[in-house]
Design an enzyme around this catalytic site. Sequence first.
Site, PDB file in Angstrom:
ATOM      1  N   PHE B 120     156.539  73.191 131.128  1.00  0.00           N
ATOM      2  CA  PHE B 120     156.272  74.016 132.295  1.00  0.00           C
ATOM      3  C   PHE B 120     157.547  74.050 133.116  1.00  0.00           C
ATOM      4  CE2 PHE B 120     152.265  75.372 134.611  1.00  0.00           C
ATOM      5  CZ  PHE B 120     151.708  75.961 133.501  1.00  0.00           C
ATOM      6  N   GLN B 233     153.869  79.318 148.553  1.00  0.00           N
ATOM      7  CA  GLN B 233     154.467  79.691 147.269  1.00  0.00           C
ATOM      8  C   GLN B 233     153.985  81.082 146.834  1.00  0.00           C
ATOM      9  OE1 GLN B 233     153.310  77.784 143.301  1.00  0.00           O
ATOM     10  NE2 GLN B 233     155.344  76.941 143.623  1.00  0.00           N
ATOM     11  N   HIS B 235     153.902  83.473 143.711  1.00  0.00           N
ATOM     12  CA  HIS B 235     154.085  83.455 142.260  1.00  0.00           C
ATOM     13  C   HIS B 235     154.730  84.790 141.882  1.00  0.00           C
ATOM     14  CE1 HIS B 235     153.267  83.092 138.005  1.00  0.00           C
ATOM     15  NE2 HIS B 235     152.827  81.859 138.199  1.00  0.00           N
ATOM     16  N   LEU B 249     146.695  86.597 138.900  1.00  0.00           N
ATOM     17  CA  LEU B 249     147.809  85.894 138.290  1.00  0.00           C
ATOM     18  C   LEU B 249     148.078  86.320 136.849  1.00  0.00           C
ATOM     19  CD1 LEU B 249     149.749  83.560 139.040  1.00  0.00           C
ATOM     20  CD2 LEU B 249     148.296  82.107 137.636  1.00  0.00           C
ATOM     21  N   GLU B 252     152.459  81.951 134.017  1.00  0.00           N
ATOM     22  CA  GLU B 252     153.861  81.645 133.731  1.00  0.00           C
ATOM     23  C   GLU B 252     154.085  81.523 132.225  1.00  0.00           C
ATOM     24  OE1 GLU B 252     155.416  78.896 136.546  1.00  0.00           O
ATOM     25  OE2 GLU B 252     156.838  78.030 135.133  1.00  0.00           O
ATOM     26  N   ARG B 283     160.058  79.688 140.340  1.00  0.00           N
ATOM     27  CA  ARG B 283     159.109  80.724 140.764  1.00  0.00           C
ATOM     28  C   ARG B 283     159.654  81.541 141.934  1.00  0.00           C
ATOM     29  NH1 ARG B 283     153.062  77.894 140.297  1.00  0.00           N
ATOM     30  NH2 ARG B 283     153.046  78.032 138.027  1.00  0.00           N
ATOM     31  N   HIS B 347     150.281  82.543 146.360  1.00  0.00           N
ATOM     32  CA  HIS B 347     149.671  81.728 145.321  1.00  0.00           C
ATOM     33  C   HIS B 347     149.233  80.354 145.791  1.00  0.00           C
ATOM     34  CE1 HIS B 347     148.835  80.528 141.274  1.00  0.00           C
ATOM     35  NE2 HIS B 347     149.758  79.593 141.255  1.00  0.00           N
ATOM     36  N   ARG B 381     155.853  73.602 144.992  1.00  0.00           N
ATOM     37  CA  ARG B 381     155.033  72.846 144.059  1.00  0.00           C
ATOM     38  C   ARG B 381     155.368  73.230 142.620  1.00  0.00           C
ATOM     39  NH1 ARG B 381     150.422  74.175 140.922  1.00  0.00           N
ATOM     40  NH2 ARG B 381     150.331  76.220 141.905  1.00  0.00           N
TER      41      ARG B 381
HETATM   42  C1  LIG Z   1     145.334  81.691 139.544  1.00  0.00           C
HETATM   43  C2  LIG Z   1     145.743  80.294 139.792  1.00  0.00           C
HETATM   44  C3  LIG Z   1     146.177  79.502 138.744  1.00  0.00           C
HETATM   45  C4  LIG Z   1     146.539  78.188 138.971  1.00  0.00           C
HETATM   46  N1  LIG Z   1     146.968  77.447 137.908  1.00  0.00           N
HETATM   47  C5  LIG Z   1     147.314  76.139 138.128  1.00  0.00           C
HETATM   48  C6  LIG Z   1     147.742  75.334 137.046  1.00  0.00           C
HETATM   49  O1  LIG Z   1     147.813  75.778 135.905  1.00  0.00           O
HETATM   50  N2  LIG Z   1     148.052  74.058 137.282  1.00  0.00           N
HETATM   51  C7  LIG Z   1     147.969  73.523 138.529  1.00  0.00           C
HETATM   52  O2  LIG Z   1     148.249  72.347 138.664  1.00  0.00           O
HETATM   53  N3  LIG Z   1     147.560  74.280 139.563  1.00  0.00           N
HETATM   54  C8  LIG Z   1     147.239  75.569 139.407  1.00  0.00           C
HETATM   55  N4  LIG Z   1     146.842  76.323 140.472  1.00  0.00           N
HETATM   56  C9  LIG Z   1     146.628  75.687 141.771  1.00  0.00           C
HETATM   57  C10 LIG Z   1     145.324  74.904 141.771  1.00  0.00           C
HETATM   58  O3  LIG Z   1     144.356  75.611 141.068  1.00  0.00           O
HETATM   59  C11 LIG Z   1     144.780  74.647 143.158  1.00  0.00           C
HETATM   60  O4  LIG Z   1     145.765  74.147 143.968  1.00  0.00           O
HETATM   61  C12 LIG Z   1     143.659  73.633 143.103  1.00  0.00           C
HETATM   62  O5  LIG Z   1     142.670  74.052 142.207  1.00  0.00           O
HETATM   63  C13 LIG Z   1     143.037  73.422 144.451  1.00  0.00           C
HETATM   64  O6  LIG Z   1     141.893  72.611 144.319  1.00  0.00           O
HETATM   65  P1  LIG Z   1     141.102  72.106 145.574  1.00  0.00           P
HETATM   66  O7  LIG Z   1     140.021  71.221 145.080  1.00  0.00           O
HETATM   67  O8  LIG Z   1     142.046  71.536 146.551  1.00  0.00           O
HETATM   68  O9  LIG Z   1     140.503  73.382 146.266  1.00  0.00           O
HETATM   69  P2  LIG Z   1     139.601  74.578 145.746  1.00  0.00           P
HETATM   70  O10 LIG Z   1     139.334  74.521 144.305  1.00  0.00           O
HETATM   71  O11 LIG Z   1     140.216  75.794 146.307  1.00  0.00           O
HETATM   72  O12 LIG Z   1     138.229  74.312 146.447  1.00  0.00           O
HETATM   73  C14 LIG Z   1     138.059  74.416 147.817  1.00  0.00           C
HETATM   74  C15 LIG Z   1     136.653  74.052 148.144  1.00  0.00           C
HETATM   75  O13 LIG Z   1     136.497  73.978 149.538  1.00  0.00           O
HETATM   76  C16 LIG Z   1     135.378  74.675 149.924  1.00  0.00           C
HETATM   77  N5  LIG Z   1     135.497  75.145 151.273  1.00  0.00           N
HETATM   78  C17 LIG Z   1     136.531  75.812 151.835  1.00  0.00           C
HETATM   79  N6  LIG Z   1     136.232  76.122 153.097  1.00  0.00           N
HETATM   80  C18 LIG Z   1     134.986  75.647 153.338  1.00  0.00           C
HETATM   81  C19 LIG Z   1     134.125  75.674 154.444  1.00  0.00           C
HETATM   82  N7  LIG Z   1     134.480  76.249 155.572  1.00  0.00           N
HETATM   83  N8  LIG Z   1     132.914  75.106 154.328  1.00  0.00           N
HETATM   84  C20 LIG Z   1     132.527  74.517 153.187  1.00  0.00           C
HETATM   85  N9  LIG Z   1     133.305  74.467 152.115  1.00  0.00           N
HETATM   86  C21 LIG Z   1     134.515  75.021 152.184  1.00  0.00           C
HETATM   87  C22 LIG Z   1     135.275  75.785 148.963  1.00  0.00           C
HETATM   88  O14 LIG Z   1     133.982  76.301 148.978  1.00  0.00           O
HETATM   89  C23 LIG Z   1     135.653  75.081 147.678  1.00  0.00           C
HETATM   90  O15 LIG Z   1     134.542  74.451 147.132  1.00  0.00           O
HETATM   91  C24 LIG Z   1     146.494  77.650 140.262  1.00  0.00           C
HETATM   92  C25 LIG Z   1     146.076  78.436 141.317  1.00  0.00           C
HETATM   93  C26 LIG Z   1     145.727  79.769 141.085  1.00  0.00           C
HETATM   94  C27 LIG Z   1     145.347  80.613 142.237  1.00  0.00           C
END
Ligand SMILES: Cc1cc2nc3c(=O)[nH]c(=O)nc-3n(C[C@H](O)[C@H](O)[C@H](O)COP(=O)(O)OP(=O)(O)OC[C@H]3O[C@@H](n4cnc5c(N)ncnc54)[C@H](O)[C@@H]3O)c2cc1C
Lengths: 522, 562
Positions: B120, B233, B235, B249, B252, B283, B347, B381
Site C-alpha cells: 500500500f 485527506q 483521496h 471511491l 488506490e 495521495r 475522504h 493517514r
Molecule cells: C470508501 C472508503 C474506503 C476506505 N478504505 C480503507 C482501507 O482500505 N483501509 C483503512 O484502513 N481505512 C479505510 N478507510 C477509512 C476507514 O474506513 C474509516 O476511517 C473507519 O472505518 C472509521 O471507523 P469508525 O468506527 O471510526 O467510524 P464509522 O465506521 O464511520 O462509524 C461511525 C459510527 O458512529 C455512529 N454515529 C455517528 N454519529 C452518531 C450520532 N450522532 N449518534 C449515534 N451514533 C452516531 C454512526 O452511526 C456509526 O455507527 C476508508 C474509508 C472510505 C470512505
Amino acid sequence: MTKTIKTRVQRYNPDLDDEPYFQDFDVEYEPGMTVLDALLYIQDKFDSSLAFRWECRGGQCGSCAVRVNGTARIACRTKVEPDEVLILEPLEKLPIIKDLVNDISQVTFRIRRIRPYVARDKLPEQYPEIMHSDSIEKLREIRKCIECSACLSNCPIVAETWDYPGPMIIRQLARLELDPRDVEDRIAMAMNESVYSCTTCKMCTDICPKSIDIPALAVELLRAKAVEAGYPLASGQQGFIDQIKATGRAVPEKKTPLLKEIETEEFLVDNPRGRVAFFTGCLIDYRMQNTGKALIDVLNRNGIDVIVPKEQWCCASPAFRTGDLHTAQDAARRVTEIFEKISEKYDLDTVVVACAGCGKTLREDHRPFIEEQRGEPPMFKVYDMAEYMLDVIGKENIVKPKGEIKMKITYHEPCHLGRGQGVIDQPIELLKMIPGVEYVEDPYKNRCCGAGGGVRAGQRELSQKIATTKKGYIEDTGADMITTECPFCTIQISDILKGTEIKTRYIPDLLAESYRLGDEKE
Amino acid sequence: MEYKTIMCDVLVVGAGGAGCRAAIEAAKHNLDVIMISKELLGKAHTAMAEGGYNVSLGNVDPDDNPETHFKDTIVGGNYLNNQHLAEILVRDAPQRIFDLEDMGAVFDRTPEGKIAQRPFGKQSWRRTAYASDRTGSEIMVTLTEAIRKTSVRVFDEVFATKLLVTDGKIAGICAVDLKYGDYLIFRAKSVVMATGGAGRIYKVTSNAQLDVGDGYGMAYEAGCEMIDMEMVQFHPTGMVKPESAKGRLVTEAVRGEGGILLNSEGERFMKRYYPDVMELAGRDQVARSIMTEVLEGRGSPDGGAYLSIAHLPKRIVEFRLESMIEQFEDAGVDIREEPMQVSPTAHHFMGGLKIDENASTNIPGLFASGECTGGVHGGNRLGGNALADTQVFGALSGETAAKYAKENRHLGIDRDAAIKEFERLEAMLQRKDGVSPADARDELTALMWSKVQIFRKEEDMAEAVKELRRIEKEVVPQIKVDVPVKRFNPGWHQAMEFVHMVTTARMVAEAALMRKGNRGAHYRVDADPDETGYYNIVIRKGKDGEMELTKEDLVITKITPP
Ligand SMILES: Cc1cc2nc3c(=O)[nH]c(=O)nc-3n(C[C@H](O)[C@H](O)[C@H](O)COP(=O)(O)OP(=O)(O)OC[C@H]3O[C@@H](n4cnc5c(N)ncnc54)[C@H](O)[C@@H]3O)c2cc1C
Ligand code: SF4
Ligand code: SF4
Ligand code: FES
C-alpha cells in the site's frame, strides 16, 4: 427536454394513517439513475419526510432494500427504467415503521436463534493461526452477504412461514458449517431450521446484490452434509431416489412409456436444417407421453431431425436437490456418457430438453461436475425447447402454426427455466405466434409454484400453501388457460386449479395442437 | 417535555469498527453495555473500506516489524502524530487482527496459510492484510457476528444529539430514537465516542451518509479538546459521473495494479510532477496534480482526469479489481476497455477528539476511538492504518471505559440542560418559517468544497470562516423541518445533523486559517515558506463560549522531525 418518470411510492405512517397508500411523484430522469437517486430526488424536491434507509450508495452496507416493481432490490444498485412507471414499496413480510422503512427486528431475532457466530471451544495454540486458502474458498463466496434482507422479502417459503429462516440466514448456517474453526453441529441446526423447506427457486440468487447462489452453495450443501451425516430423507423424497437407483426413472411406470412406445429412435426429415437429441426426462417419458410426441412433431415440422435415444437415464434432479450426491453424481456420469455416444453416432452436438428441471440440472449441476471430474465439460450443448426454437432456428424461420386457439392465455415461468437457465421471453414468444391466443401477462409469473426442491414430495402441506398463493396470482390475470414448460409445475398447477375453469397446458402440446388444427383447415 | 431514561454502565456511541470493538471489550468486564448508532447494526461506514488493515506481521516480507510500521506512520503523518498513540497503534495491531480471526474473520491467505499482505502507498513493506477488496465489510460482518454473541444491548437507529456533563464529568447523553421519534436520555458511568469522520461536510465525498461530524460537534460543545482538525485527506480518485456516484471511491489498488493517469490531451501528466513515482505518489500529491491539470484546462469533460487500466490484460483486471468493474459497470463504463474519469474526493479526517494513551479525552469518563479521534495519524493517514486504528483503539477505549465504570458511580443528570436540548429539537419541528436542512446543507458543503479544499489560500479560508460564523448565528437557529412528524423523518434527522456539520466545518476552517505553512494534508498556495509547522492546533470551547485555538507542542517519543 428533460424526461420525467412517474414514480409511485407507498406511504404509510401508522401513527396517522389507517392504511398504506400510494403517492405519485414526477422524477426528472438522468441517464444511469438508480432507484436511490430517484428517492433522494423526491426527498429533496418534494417531501423531506419520505422515509427510506441508505448509507453507502454503493451496494456495500445493505441498508437500502426496497421492493422495486414488485421484487426486492437494493435501491442504490438498481437502475431506473426510463420508460416504465416506477413502483416502490417496502419489503414484504416485515412490519412497516414508516413508508419504505421496515422493522427488521424479526430478522434480528431469527438470526440470533442460530447462534450466528463462529463458536470455538479453544483458541489457537499460537498465532498466526494457520488456515489454508482452499479451506476457506467456498466460505468466502457466501460471506459476501451484506445482510440487506432483500432475499427474505421474496422467498416463497418465508412468505408462508418463519419456520424457515430464509435465504440470508440459511446462508449464514452454511457459512458457519464451512468454517473450519466452528465447533457447533450446524447440520443438526439446519435440520431444526427446516433446510428441506427451500424449493430451490433461485429467487434469492436473482435478488442478491452479490449474486450469491444460495440454493446451491448453502441449501444443497447443507442437505448433502445432512445426508452424509445419516439424516434420512422424507419418505416421498427417498421414494424418488430409490426409483432412480433401481430403474433410472424417478417415478414408477404406469402406461407404456414414450421410449417404449416409439418404434425408432430416429425422427428424420427431408433437408433438415438441424439435428438434435431429445432428453425426455422421467415425466415426459412415463407420464406425459403426448407432450414428448408433440415436441418431436413440432421440431420435425420445423425441419429438425430428432434423435430420441431409447436408453435414457434420469438427470437425478431429485437427488441433487435433496442432497444424495452419490446418486446424483452417478446419474450425471451416466447421462453424459449416453448423450456423448449419441452425439457421436448421429453427428450432433445439441441436446434439447422440454423439462425445466432437467434442463437446469444438466446445465448447472452436471456440467460443472463433469468438468471438475475430467477437466472438460460434456461435449454437447443443452437447449430448452423454446430457447432452441427462437435462438437457434430463429423466429423468422419457424413454421407458422395456423390453427386458431381462441383463448386468453397466461404463462408460468418455471423457476428452473427462467432463473435456472435464463430462458424468459422465448416461451411467451412461441405462445404469441399461435393465432387466436390473447396473451395476458402475469406480473407474478416468475413466482415459485411450490413443487420444486423436493418440497412437493417431502412437505406436501407447505407445498400446498405456496401453490395456493400462486393460484391467487393466476386467477388475478383472468386467463382461461395457464401454460408452462415443466412437468412438475404442470402437475402442481393443474392440481391447485382443480375446481376452477382455468386449464393448464404444456407449451409443446399447445403448439402441436395449433399445427394440427392448421393441417385440418387446409 | 417527555423523555425516557435508560441506564447502563458503559455507553458506546457509534457502531462502526471502533464502536463495536469497544463494546465487545467493555462487555468482557461484567458490565452492562449499550451501543447506539444512527444506522442499523452492521451498516456503518467501516463496511465500505476496501483495501485493508496495516499490521507488521511480516507474513510476506519477514523483515517488517512494528518499528518500521511506526516510522512509516510518522513520516506519512508529516511528524504531526502523537507518537505515544502511533506506538500503541503499531504495537497492538497484530493482536487485534488475531482477535478478529478468533471472532471468525476470514482474511485472504498466503500459500502457507497465514494472513496475506499486500503493498500500500508509502509503506516500506507489504503490510496490508485484506479480504479481497471488501476488507472493511469482512471486519464489519465479523464484529456484527461477535456483538450478537455478547450481552451488549444494541440500540440502533438512535441519534445522540448532546453529551451531558455534570461537574465537568461525563454523565450521559441526550438522544432521539429515529424509528419512533422518542426523546431518550442514556445515563452511563462512562461513554465511548466512536462516531467516525465527517466527509459529508464536503460536497464531494467518499463517505457514507452518516459521516457528518456529529461526534466532533457534540464533543466540542461539551468542552472536549479537539486536535488537528485542519487535516482533511482528499483521496485523488473519486468517481465523477454519474452525478449520484460523484465522489465514490476508486480504490488506490487501481493505480497499484498499474493504472495510469491521463489528461484531456492524452498526456501521462504525472511525469511532470513526480517523475520518480508517477501515479504512486502520495495521495495528496496525486490529488494536487489532478486538480492542477483541471484548473489549467486539461481536464476531462466532466472535470477530472482519466484513469486507465485498459492496457492491462483483462484477466488481471477481472481477478484483482472485481468490485471496480462492478462499480463502473453501474456507471456504464467498462474499465477493461475504456478509461475512468476521476477527481479528488473528501475522504478521511485525521483530526478529532484529543485522546491520551488510555483513549481518554480531557473530560473524565469520556473516551474515544476510531476516526473521530485525532493524533494517531498526524497530518496524513496511510491507507490501511484507519482500520487498524479502529481495532486497536476501539479495544483500548472499551477496556479503559470499563475500568472507569467499575471505579465510578452514575452521576446526577443536568435535567434542565437535557430538557433544553429536547426543546431545541422540538422547535425545529414546530418552526413555520426558516431554512430547510437540504438547502442549508447544500450551501455549507459547497462552501467547504470551494474554500477549504485541496489548494487553500488565506482569503478563501477567511471568507469561509466568516461565512460559517454567519451560518452558525443566522441559519442554525432557523432550521425548520418541512413535515412536523417525529416518526422516522429524514428531514428531521438532517436538521439535527446540520448544527454538528456547521461546528465541524468551522473547526476545520478556523484551524486551517491559523496554519500558515504547508504540512500534511494542509496545502496552501500562499504558504509561508519559513514556517515548519511543527505544532498541533488544539481547539476548545472557551469560557465565553467562543472557539479557542491554541498551538501545542508535538508529542514526540522516538522520532524528532528533521
Ligand atoms: C470508501 C472508503 C474506503 C476506505 N478504505 C480503507 C482501507 O482500505 N483501509 C483503512 O484502513 N481505512 C479505510 N478507510 C477509512 C476507514 O474506513 C474509516 O476511517 C473507519 O472505518 C472509521 O471507523 P469508525 O468506527 O471510526 O467510524 P464509522 O465506521 O464511520 O462509524 C461511525 C459510527 O458512529 C455512529 N454515529 C455517528 N454519529 C452518531 C450520532 N450522532 N449518534 C449515534 N451514533 C452516531 C454512526 O452511526 C456509526 O455507527 C476508508 C474509508 C472510505 C470512505
Ligand atoms: S431458493 Fe427460493 S425457496 Fe430457497 S431460499 Fe431462495 S428464495 Fe427461498
Ligand atoms: S444473501 Fe444477498 S440478498 Fe440476501 S441478505 Fe445477503 S446480500 Fe442481501
Ligand atoms: S446504500 Fe448501502 S447498499 Fe445501498
